[in-house]
Design a protein around this motif. Structure first.
Motif, mmCIF file in Angstrom:
data_model
loop_
_atom_site.group_PDB
_atom_site.id
_atom_site.type_symbol
_atom_site.label_atom_id
_atom_site.label_comp_id
_atom_site.label_asym_id
_atom_site.label_seq_id
_atom_site.Cartn_x
_atom_site.Cartn_y
_atom_site.Cartn_z
ATOM 1 N N THR A 1 0.878 -1.178 0.000
ATOM 2 C CA THR A 1 0.000 0.000 0.000
ATOM 3 C C THR A 1 0.913 1.225 0.000
ATOM 4 O O THR A 1 1.062 1.891 1.023
ATOM 5 C CB THR A 1 -0.924 0.012 1.228
ATOM 6 O OG1 THR A 1 -0.139 -0.061 2.424
ATOM 7 C CG2 THR A 1 -1.880 -1.165 1.181
ATOM 8 N N PRO A 2 1.539 1.539 -1.142
ATOM 9 C CA PRO A 2 2.536 2.617 -1.180
ATOM 10 C C PRO A 2 1.940 3.978 -0.864
ATOM 11 O O PRO A 2 0.749 4.221 -1.077
ATOM 12 C CB PRO A 2 3.066 2.549 -2.621
ATOM 13 C CG PRO A 2 1.998 1.858 -3.398
ATOM 14 C CD PRO A 2 1.341 0.908 -2.463
ATOM 15 N N VAL A 3 2.801 4.869 -0.343
ATOM 16 C CA VAL A 3 2.384 6.232 0.010
ATOM 17 C C VAL A 3 2.600 7.134 -1.204
ATOM 18 O O VAL A 3 3.644 7.110 -1.841
ATOM 19 C CB VAL A 3 3.191 6.748 1.216
ATOM 20 C CG1 VAL A 3 2.806 8.187 1.551
ATOM 21 C CG2 VAL A 3 2.964 5.847 2.420
ATOM 22 N N ILE A 4 1.599 7.952 -1.510
ATOM 23 C CA ILE A 4 1.623 8.808 -2.699
ATOM 24 C C ILE A 4 2.715 9.871 -2.581
ATOM 25 O O ILE A 4 2.936 10.443 -1.515
ATOM 26 C CB ILE A 4 0.240 9.472 -2.887
ATOM 27 C CG1 ILE A 4 -0.821 8.404 -3.164
ATOM 28 C CG2 ILE A 4 0.271 10.490 -4.027
ATOM 29 C CD1 ILE A 4 -2.237 8.913 -3.077
ATOM 30 N N ASN A 5 3.378 10.104 -3.698
ATOM 31 C CA ASN A 5 4.433 11.119 -3.783
ATOM 32 C C ASN A 5 3.774 12.476 -4.048
ATOM 33 O O ASN A 5 3.622 12.898 -5.169
ATOM 34 C CB ASN A 5 5.404 10.741 -4.911
ATOM 35 C CG ASN A 5 6.603 11.658 -4.983
ATOM 36 O OD1 ASN A 5 6.943 12.340 -4.025
ATOM 37 N ND2 ASN A 5 7.253 11.670 -6.134
ATOM 38 N N ARG A 6 3.343 13.137 -2.987
ATOM 39 C CA ARG A 6 2.637 14.410 -3.073
ATOM 40 C C ARG A 6 3.452 15.442 -3.851
ATOM 41 O O ARG A 6 4.652 15.505 -3.667
ATOM 42 C CB ARG A 6 2.359 14.901 -1.643
ATOM 43 C CG ARG A 6 1.483 16.129 -1.527
ATOM 44 C CD ARG A 6 1.135 16.362 -0.046
ATOM 45 N NE ARG A 6 0.283 17.522 0.118
ATOM 46 C CZ ARG A 6 0.678 18.686 0.634
ATOM 47 N NH1 ARG A 6 1.913 18.835 1.049
ATOM 48 N NH2 ARG A 6 -0.158 19.692 0.751
ATOM 49 N N PRO A 7 2.826 16.238 -4.755
ATOM 50 C CA PRO A 7 1.390 16.448 -4.988
ATOM 51 C C PRO A 7 0.784 15.559 -6.069
ATOM 52 O O PRO A 7 -0.258 15.900 -6.621
ATOM 53 C CB PRO A 7 1.344 17.910 -5.414
ATOM 54 C CG PRO A 7 2.605 18.088 -6.192
ATOM 55 C CD PRO A 7 3.628 17.246 -5.487
ATOM 56 N N GLU A 8 1.447 14.455 -6.428
ATOM 57 C CA GLU A 8 0.837 13.524 -7.375
ATOM 58 C C GLU A 8 -0.411 12.915 -6.748
ATOM 59 O O GLU A 8 -0.653 13.057 -5.543
ATOM 60 C CB GLU A 8 1.842 12.434 -7.757
ATOM 61 C CG GLU A 8 3.069 12.964 -8.484
ATOM 62 C CD GLU A 8 4.192 11.948 -8.553
ATOM 63 O OE1 GLU A 8 3.905 10.734 -8.498
ATOM 64 O OE2 GLU A 8 5.363 12.356 -8.633
ATOM 65 N N VAL A 9 -1.191 12.211 -7.557
ATOM 66 C CA VAL A 9 -2.448 11.660 -7.048
ATOM 67 C C VAL A 9 -2.478 10.139 -7.089
ATOM 68 O O VAL A 9 -3.480 9.534 -6.700
ATOM 69 C CB VAL A 9 -3.654 12.228 -7.838
ATOM 70 C CG1 VAL A 9 -3.697 13.743 -7.721
ATOM 71 C CG2 VAL A 9 -3.617 11.805 -9.296
ATOM 72 N N ALA A 10 -1.394 9.512 -7.554
ATOM 73 C CA ALA A 10 -1.379 8.047 -7.613
ATOM 74 C C ALA A 10 0.053 7.540 -7.593
ATOM 75 O O ALA A 10 0.988 8.232 -8.017
ATOM 76 C CB ALA A 10 -2.097 7.540 -8.871
ATOM 77 N N ILE A 11 0.223 6.325 -7.086
ATOM 78 C CA ILE A 11 1.512 5.639 -7.093
ATOM 79 C C ILE A 11 1.244 4.162 -7.323
ATOM 80 O O ILE A 11 0.265 3.614 -6.804
ATOM 81 C CB ILE A 11 2.288 5.884 -5.783
ATOM 82 C CG1 ILE A 11 3.680 5.229 -5.855
ATOM 83 C CG2 ILE A 11 1.519 5.370 -4.573
ATOM 84 C CD1 ILE A 11 4.586 5.644 -4.699
ATOM 85 N N ILE A 12 2.084 3.519 -8.125
ATOM 86 C CA ILE A 12 1.861 2.138 -8.548
ATOM 87 C C ILE A 12 3.015 1.268 -8.070
ATOM 88 O O ILE A 12 4.187 1.664 -8.162
ATOM 89 C CB ILE A 12 1.740 2.063 -10.082
ATOM 90 C CG1 ILE A 12 0.507 2.839 -10.530
ATOM 91 C CG2 ILE A 12 1.660 0.622 -10.568
ATOM 92 C CD1 ILE A 12 0.533 3.227 -11.975
ATOM 93 N N GLY A 13 2.692 0.085 -7.554
ATOM 94 C CA GLY A 13 3.716 -0.807 -7.036
ATOM 95 C C GLY A 13 3.520 -2.243 -7.479
ATOM 96 O O GLY A 13 2.585 -2.909 -7.011
ATOM 97 N N PRO A 14 4.369 -2.756 -8.389
ATOM 98 C CA PRO A 14 4.326 -4.187 -8.700
ATOM 99 C C PRO A 14 4.904 -4.994 -7.550
ATOM 100 O O PRO A 14 5.817 -4.529 -6.849
ATOM 101 C CB PRO A 14 5.220 -4.290 -9.947
ATOM 102 C CG PRO A 14 6.177 -3.146 -9.813
ATOM 103 C CD PRO A 14 5.412 -2.036 -9.140
#
Length: 416
Positions: free
Chosen positions: A347-360
């Motif tokens: 459950t990765p933490v978003i790289n603010r101010p982006e709105v999404a982060i993806i983790g394989p």
């Protein structure tokens, strides 16, 4: 003797202050012109400051972790000639300081490089002693507990790490190691949170404080994709070896045009969401200093081989401390991967101010049903965390399903 005051120059556009990460000198040391004196950090870039004059260090601005304002005293140096103290204009001071500052070398944070250290290099032919070996205090303490002579340990990089001690223990090189009869208790350790680690702490806290996260995880069958990746690597020639990441990035870039709300930044103070046409993909990279996020510019315009090369280049730059400030900012979406340690789900933490982060996550082989038959398959969970103020759950799930379709039918990745 006269006193020369070296003021912290403007070392980054819009930067008001910088943090002292570490000193290369102490009060009483003699320094030469252009000699490194301190490592300063602004945002995620570390800059090595060099002395503009020769003399004796009379005063330092503060301890590591202290914040110094631009234009404030960094170090005072006693010089022999009064003429050397003549104060230049602010513009001249900044210009000269910028000429004499270079990116800090990798390993200065948390290493033994500092006041009184003999330096990282010895001429060839000289025998290393344990005092000459580069290793962090934690590595030295562990080696001492285990009875290991660090001079006998072969380093994989420019200084000895815990992994090098592990290899020494595993293969038993040298005669200095005496295995303990039982595991000894480690002493308590107090570590100041400074430099990049403090930046990470502040950014992660701000992200969780301001962004209502939600996460979604989908299982993907990557059997065909892995078979294709193996074939591509068998015929890659002198091109870089493909991991899963370049293929995943192609899938993300092909799916994003239908989900523009994910390739975006949210300025919550202005109440404005900016949806980007180009994909500037942040690649979360683990370094000795902590997590850094170098950025692949215009990832949508690169093929898998170009992506593989850029991932390697940026990761090497980040880990060696040579990444430029423009390579560490401006991402519109971030990809984070733990590789073989990827676990079942994240459950990765978003790289603010982006709105999404993806983790394989980690690829595992398990039996699956194909019709009435049970066959082995390579499966990977794909996690995504989103800002629920901007992204709805339906959009996140639909995006991941679109990515899954591309990865499970990998020929689609190469369609124009």
């Amino acid at each position: 003797m006269a006193l020369f005051t070296f003021k912290l120059p403007d070392i980054g556009e819009g930067i008001a202050e910088a943090e002292i990460v570490g000193w290369h000198v102490k009060v009483g040391d003699r320094v030469e012109e252009d000699q490194p004196i301190a490592d300063m950090m602004t945002d995620k870039a570390t800059v090595e400051m060099e002395s503009p004059v020769a003399g004796i260090v009379a005063r330092l601005a503060g301890e590591p972790g202290a914040m110094i304002a631009i234009g404030a005293m960094l170090v005072e140096i006693e010089v022999e000639r009064e003429s050397e103290v003549a104060a230049p204009s602010e513009e001249e001071s900044i210009e000269e300081a910028e000429k004499t500052s270079v990116p800090a070398k990798a390993g200065t944070q948390g290493s033994d490089v500092g006041p009184g250290h003999p330096g990282p290099l010895l001429s060839q032919g000289h025998k290393l002693t344990e005092q000459h070996v580069l290793a962090s205090p934690a590595v030295r303490a562990r080696a001492k507990e285990l009875g290991i002579d660090l001079a006998q340990v072969k380093a994989a990089g420019d200084h000895i790490r815990h992994a090098d001690l592990d290899a020494f223990l595993l293969y038993g090189q040298g005669q200095g190691y005496r295995p303990a009869a039982r595991a000894a208790a480690r002493p308590d350790e107090t570590v100041r949170v400074i430099g990049l680690r403090r930046r990470i702490a502040e950014n992660m806290a701000a992200s969780k404080r301001h962004i209502p996260h939600f996460s979604y995880v989908e299982e993907i069958d990557v059997t065909a994709l892995e078979a294709m990746r193996a074939q591509l690597n068998d015929h890659r020639g002198d091109r870089p070896k493909l991991t899963m990441l370049p293929l995943l990035i192609v899938a993300l870039c092909k799916a994003l045009p239908d989900f523009p709300m994910l390739n975006a930044r949210y300025d919550d103070e202005a109440g404005v969401v900016t949806r980007f046409g180009a994909v500037h993909l942040g690649i979360a990279t683990q370094t000795e200093a902590g997590l850094m996020v170098p950025v692949i510019r215009d990832a949508q315009d690169r093929n898998v081989w170009q992506l593989a090369g850029e991932i390697r280049r940026l990761a090497d730059a980040a880990r060696s401390g040579k990444a430029k400030s423009e390579e560490l900012s401006g991402s519109t979406l971030t990809l984070t991967s733990l590789g073989a340690l990827g676990g079942i789900a994240t459950t990765p933490v978003i790289n603010r101010p982006e709105v999404a982060i993806i983790g394989p996550n980690r690829i595992v082989e398990r039996p699956v049903f194909r019709g009435k038959e049970v066959v082995p398959a390579k499966l990977m969970n794909l996690s995504i965390s989103c800002d629920h103020r901007v992204v709805d759950g339906w959009d996140a799930a639909s995006f991941v399903h679109a990515v899954r379709t591309l990865l499970e039918t990998p020929v689609l990745l190469f369609e124009s």
